[in-house]
Design a protein around this motif. Structure first.
Motif, PDB file in Angstrom:
ATOM      1  N   VAL A   1       0.833  -1.207   0.000  1.00  0.00           N
ATOM      2  CA  VAL A   1       0.000   0.000   0.000  1.00  0.00           C
ATOM      3  C   VAL A   1       0.864   1.252   0.000  1.00  0.00           C
ATOM      4  CG1 VAL A   1      -1.704   1.324   1.300  1.00  0.00           C
ATOM      5  CG2 VAL A   1      -1.930  -1.163   1.131  1.00  0.00           C
ATOM      6  N   LEU A   2       1.878   1.281   0.882  1.00  0.00           N
ATOM      7  CA  LEU A   2       2.706   2.480   1.019  1.00  0.00           C
ATOM      8  C   LEU A   2       3.606   2.693  -0.205  1.00  0.00           C
ATOM      9  CD1 LEU A   2       3.696   2.374   4.800  1.00  0.00           C
ATOM     10  CD2 LEU A   2       1.925   3.731   3.684  1.00  0.00           C
ATOM     11  N   ASP A   3       4.079   1.611  -0.819  1.00  0.00           N
ATOM     12  CA  ASP A   3       4.881   1.752  -2.041  1.00  0.00           C
ATOM     13  C   ASP A   3       4.060   2.413  -3.139  1.00  0.00           C
ATOM     14  OD1 ASP A   3       7.132   0.696  -0.961  1.00  0.00           O
ATOM     15  OD2 ASP A   3       7.170  -1.136  -2.167  1.00  0.00           O
ATOM     16  N   ASP A   4       2.786   2.049  -3.224  1.00  0.00           N
ATOM     17  CA  ASP A   4       1.912   2.635  -4.230  1.00  0.00           C
ATOM     18  C   ASP A   4       1.741   4.135  -3.990  1.00  0.00           C
ATOM     19  OD1 ASP A   4      -0.098   2.139  -6.466  1.00  0.00           O
ATOM     20  OD2 ASP A   4      -1.370   3.106  -4.991  1.00  0.00           O
ATOM     21  N   VAL A   5       1.551   4.508  -2.718  1.00  0.00           N
ATOM     22  CA  VAL A   5       1.416   5.924  -2.364  1.00  0.00           C
ATOM     23  C   VAL A   5       2.709   6.674  -2.702  1.00  0.00           C
ATOM     24  CG1 VAL A   5       1.093   7.556  -0.460  1.00  0.00           C
ATOM     25  CG2 VAL A   5      -0.287   5.466  -0.561  1.00  0.00           C
ATOM     26  N   ALA A   6       3.846   6.068  -2.361  1.00  0.00           N
ATOM     27  CA  ALA A   6       5.139   6.713  -2.612  1.00  0.00           C
ATOM     28  C   ALA A   6       5.364   6.929  -4.099  1.00  0.00           C
ATOM     29  CB  ALA A   6       6.267   5.867  -2.023  1.00  0.00           C
ATOM     30  N   ALA A   7       5.010   5.932  -4.919  1.00  0.00           N
ATOM     31  CA  ALA A   7       5.194   6.061  -6.369  1.00  0.00           C
ATOM     32  C   ALA A   7       4.329   7.187  -6.926  1.00  0.00           C
ATOM     33  CB  ALA A   7       4.849   4.741  -7.057  1.00  0.00           C
ATOM     34  N   HIS A   8       3.081   7.283  -6.465  1.00  0.00           N
ATOM     35  CA  HIS A   8       2.207   8.372  -6.915  1.00  0.00           C
ATOM     36  C   HIS A   8       2.799   9.740  -6.561  1.00  0.00           C
ATOM     37  CE1 HIS A   8      -0.966   5.355  -7.562  1.00  0.00           C
ATOM     38  NE2 HIS A   8      -1.587   6.287  -8.266  1.00  0.00           N
ATOM     39  N   MET A   9       3.276   9.865  -5.318  1.00  0.00           N
ATOM     40  CA  MET A   9       3.814  11.152  -4.866  1.00  0.00           C
ATOM     41  C   MET A   9       5.117  11.484  -5.578  1.00  0.00           C
ATOM     42  SD  MET A   9       2.969  11.365  -0.801  1.00  0.00           S
ATOM     43  CE  MET A   9       1.268  11.587  -0.255  1.00  0.00           C
ATOM     44  N   TYR A  10       5.923  10.455  -5.871  1.00  0.00           N
ATOM     45  CA  TYR A  10       7.164  10.686  -6.613  1.00  0.00           C
ATOM     46  C   TYR A  10       6.836  11.247  -7.996  1.00  0.00           C
ATOM     47  CZ  TYR A  10      11.508   9.801  -9.141  1.00  0.00           C
ATOM     48  OH  TYR A  10      12.634   9.948  -9.915  1.00  0.00           O
ATOM     49  N   PHE A  11       5.864  10.665  -8.660  1.00  0.00           N
ATOM     50  CA  PHE A  11       5.456  11.154  -9.980  1.00  0.00           C
ATOM     51  C   PHE A  11       5.045  12.622  -9.924  1.00  0.00           C
ATOM     52  CE2 PHE A  11       4.976   6.907 -11.967  1.00  0.00           C
ATOM     53  CZ  PHE A  11       5.498   7.215 -13.210  1.00  0.00           C
ATOM     54  N   ASP A  12       4.325  12.972  -8.876  1.00  0.00           N
ATOM     55  CA  ASP A  12       3.787  14.331  -8.782  1.00  0.00           C
ATOM     56  C   ASP A  12       4.836  15.361  -8.376  1.00  0.00           C
ATOM     57  OD1 ASP A  12       1.301  13.390  -9.478  1.00  0.00           O
ATOM     58  OD2 ASP A  12       0.589  13.205  -7.406  1.00  0.00           O
ATOM     59  N   ASN A  13       5.837  14.954  -7.590  1.00  0.00           N
ATOM     60  CA  ASN A  13       6.675  15.935  -6.903  1.00  0.00           C
ATOM     61  C   ASN A  13       8.172  15.871  -7.187  1.00  0.00           C
ATOM     62  OD1 ASN A  13       4.372  16.946  -5.404  1.00  0.00           O
ATOM     63  ND2 ASN A  13       4.512  15.095  -4.146  1.00  0.00           N
TER      64      ASN A  13
ATOM     65  N   THR B   1      11.873  16.210  -8.500  1.00  0.00           N
ATOM     66  CA  THR B   1      12.574  17.209  -9.306  1.00  0.00           C
ATOM     67  C   THR B   1      13.466  16.501 -10.329  1.00  0.00           C
ATOM     68  OG1 THR B   1      14.483  17.272  -7.827  1.00  0.00           O
ATOM     69  CG2 THR B   1      12.633  18.746  -7.314  1.00  0.00           C
ATOM     70  N   ASP B   2      13.995  17.260 -11.268  1.00  0.00           N
ATOM     71  CA  ASP B   2      14.914  16.687 -12.254  1.00  0.00           C
ATOM     72  C   ASP B   2      16.145  16.102 -11.573  1.00  0.00           C
ATOM     73  OD1 ASP B   2      13.230  17.363 -14.309  1.00  0.00           O
ATOM     74  OD2 ASP B   2      14.286  19.229 -14.810  1.00  0.00           O
ATOM     75  N   LEU B   3      16.624  16.785 -10.534  1.00  0.00           N
ATOM     76  CA  LEU B   3      17.785  16.282  -9.797  1.00  0.00           C
ATOM     77  C   LEU B   3      17.481  14.925  -9.165  1.00  0.00           C
ATOM     78  CD1 LEU B   3      20.583  16.522  -8.534  1.00  0.00           C
ATOM     79  CD2 LEU B   3      19.562  17.881  -6.685  1.00  0.00           C
ATOM     80  N   GLN B   4      16.311  14.791  -8.577  1.00  0.00           N
ATOM     81  CA  GLN B   4      15.950  13.521  -7.943  1.00  0.00           C
ATOM     82  C   GLN B   4      15.775  12.411  -8.976  1.00  0.00           C
ATOM     83  OE1 GLN B   4      12.738  15.318  -5.876  1.00  0.00           O
ATOM     84  NE2 GLN B   4      13.935  15.674  -4.016  1.00  0.00           N
ATOM     85  N   ARG B   5      15.300  12.761 -10.157  1.00  0.00           N
ATOM     86  CA  ARG B   5      15.176  11.759 -11.211  1.00  0.00           C
ATOM     87  C   ARG B   5      16.557  11.288 -11.670  1.00  0.00           C
ATOM     88  NH1 ARG B   5       9.830  11.622 -12.535  1.00  0.00           N
ATOM     89  NH2 ARG B   5       8.629  13.493 -12.041  1.00  0.00           N
ATOM     90  N   ARG B   6      17.514  12.213 -11.709  1.00  0.00           N
ATOM     91  CA  ARG B   6      18.883  11.809 -12.064  1.00  0.00           C
ATOM     92  C   ARG B   6      19.479  10.937 -10.966  1.00  0.00           C
ATOM     93  NH1 ARG B   6      19.082  17.248 -13.865  1.00  0.00           N
ATOM     94  NH2 ARG B   6      20.223  17.920 -12.000  1.00  0.00           N
ATOM     95  N   LYS B   7      19.196  11.269  -9.727  1.00  0.00           N
ATOM     96  CA  LYS B   7      19.692  10.460  -8.607  1.00  0.00           C
ATOM     97  C   LYS B   7      19.097   9.055  -8.650  1.00  0.00           C
ATOM     98  CE  LYS B   7      19.907  12.384  -4.498  1.00  0.00           C
ATOM     99  NZ  LYS B   7      19.529  13.198  -3.310  1.00  0.00           N
ATOM    100  N   LEU B   8      17.827   8.960  -9.073  1.00  0.00           N
ATOM    101  CA  LEU B   8      17.185   7.652  -9.157  1.00  0.00           C
ATOM    102  C   LEU B   8      17.856   6.798 -10.230  1.00  0.00           C
ATOM    103  CD1 LEU B   8      14.722   6.289  -7.725  1.00  0.00           C
ATOM    104  CD2 LEU B   8      13.437   6.738  -9.818  1.00  0.00           C
ATOM    105  N   SER B   9      18.204   7.432 -11.350  1.00  0.00           N
ATOM    106  CA  SER B   9      18.891   6.695 -12.414  1.00  0.00           C
ATOM    107  C   SER B   9      20.247   6.195 -11.949  1.00  0.00           C
ATOM    108  CB  SER B   9      19.063   7.594 -13.652  1.00  0.00           C
ATOM    109  OG  SER B   9      17.810   7.869 -14.246  1.00  0.00           O
TER     110      SER B   9
ATOM    111  N   GLU C   1      12.483  10.557  -1.070  1.00  0.00           N
ATOM    112  CA  GLU C   1      12.932  11.949  -1.118  1.00  0.00           C
ATOM    113  C   GLU C   1      12.121  12.718  -2.165  1.00  0.00           C
ATOM    114  OE1 GLU C   1      16.772  14.213  -2.933  1.00  0.00           O
ATOM    115  OE2 GLU C   1      17.212  12.510  -1.615  1.00  0.00           O
ATOM    116  N   GLY C   2      11.914  12.075  -3.322  1.00  0.00           N
ATOM    117  CA  GLY C   2      11.176  12.718  -4.396  1.00  0.00           C
ATOM    118  C   GLY C   2       9.698  12.868  -4.110  1.00  0.00           C
ATOM    119  N   ALA C   3       9.170  12.071  -3.192  1.00  0.00           N
ATOM    120  CA  ALA C   3       7.754  12.167  -2.835  1.00  0.00           C
ATOM    121  C   ALA C   3       7.461  13.449  -2.061  1.00  0.00           C
ATOM    122  CB  ALA C   3       7.338  10.954  -2.011  1.00  0.00           C
TER     123      ALA C   3
END
Length: 221
Positions: free
Chosen positions: A93-105, A107-115, A146-148
């Motif tokens: 349940v919480l992973d689903d919430v985190a993924a939704h919030m990550y999509f919404d919030n 930043t480009d820097l956090q997306r690079r960090k995820l990669s 962090e991205g959420a």
């Protein structure tokens, strides 16, 4: 338990250093479920006072990593099948919430960090190193949290993931699970990178379901 000195860093407050060191040993399986923790031996290992050890053990007990048995002492907690099932139910349940919030919030820097974190997972998997995969997966989920940009979610899921790490040690030790886990993580990451929300949420759910099945089998064995 053989006495071997463990290094405690100097940056964080002493009690927290000891907590993190002992938690890490438990998560890595160096301190096995059901193992009795002797204060004197822990003092020798960490080179800290008995008071600091007791404070650290109290915190770890509140987190569910150790348990106190009347007239017997402190032991590394053993997770039952029921415990594991409930942890994965909440995690899904919480992973689903985190993924939704990550999509919404995020930043480009956090997306690079995820990669970058995913690249570390891939390298660790190629090397066949379960401990490095555990560490890199933990960093990957940290970036998602962090991205959420939700402190309450980060605290709640962060505490849960500490216990999930104990379970991952079991699952990644099963034959073929290391590579299968990477395939599942690759699906998650591809969906996150391309902005495919529906695919990301389904990939997260599939990854948790798959891990739960492997874990139930490992616990039964």
């Amino acid at each position: 338990m053989a006495v071997e000195k463990l290094k405690v860093a100097v940056a964080a407050p002493l009690r927290q250093q000891v907590v993190e060191m002992l938690r890490g040993e438990i998560v890595a399986g160096a301190m096995a479920p059901g193992q009795r923790l002797v204060e004197r031996e822990l003092c020798e290992q960490t080179q800290v006072s008995r008071t600091s050890i007791r404070e650290a053990l109290r915190q770890l007990e509140s987190e569910g990593f150790v348990e106190s048995r009347p007239n017997k002492g402190i032991f590394v907690a053993s997770l039952s099948t029921k415990d594991a099932r409930e942890i994965y139910q909440v995690r899904a349940v919480l992973d689903d919430v985190a993924a939704h919030m990550y999509f919404d919030n995020a930043t480009d820097l956090q997306r690079r960090k995820l990669s970058k974190a995913f690249d570390e997972i891939e390298a660790a998997t190629s090397a066949g190193s379960a401990p490095k995969v555990l560490a890199s997966k933990s960093r990957y989920y940290d970036v998602i949290l962090e991205g959420a940009h939700n402190d309450m979610l980060r605290q709640t899921l962060g505490n849960l993931n500490a216990r999930v790490m104990m379970l991952r040690t079991l699952t990644l030790g099963q034959a073929g699970r290391l590579n299968q886990s990477f395939v599942e993580m690759k699906a998650i990451h591809k969906a996150l990178e391309t902005g495919n929300g529906a695919a990301a949420f389904e990939a997260c759910a599939a990854h948790v379901r798959s891990a739960a099945v492997v874990l139930m089998k490992a616990l039964q064995e």
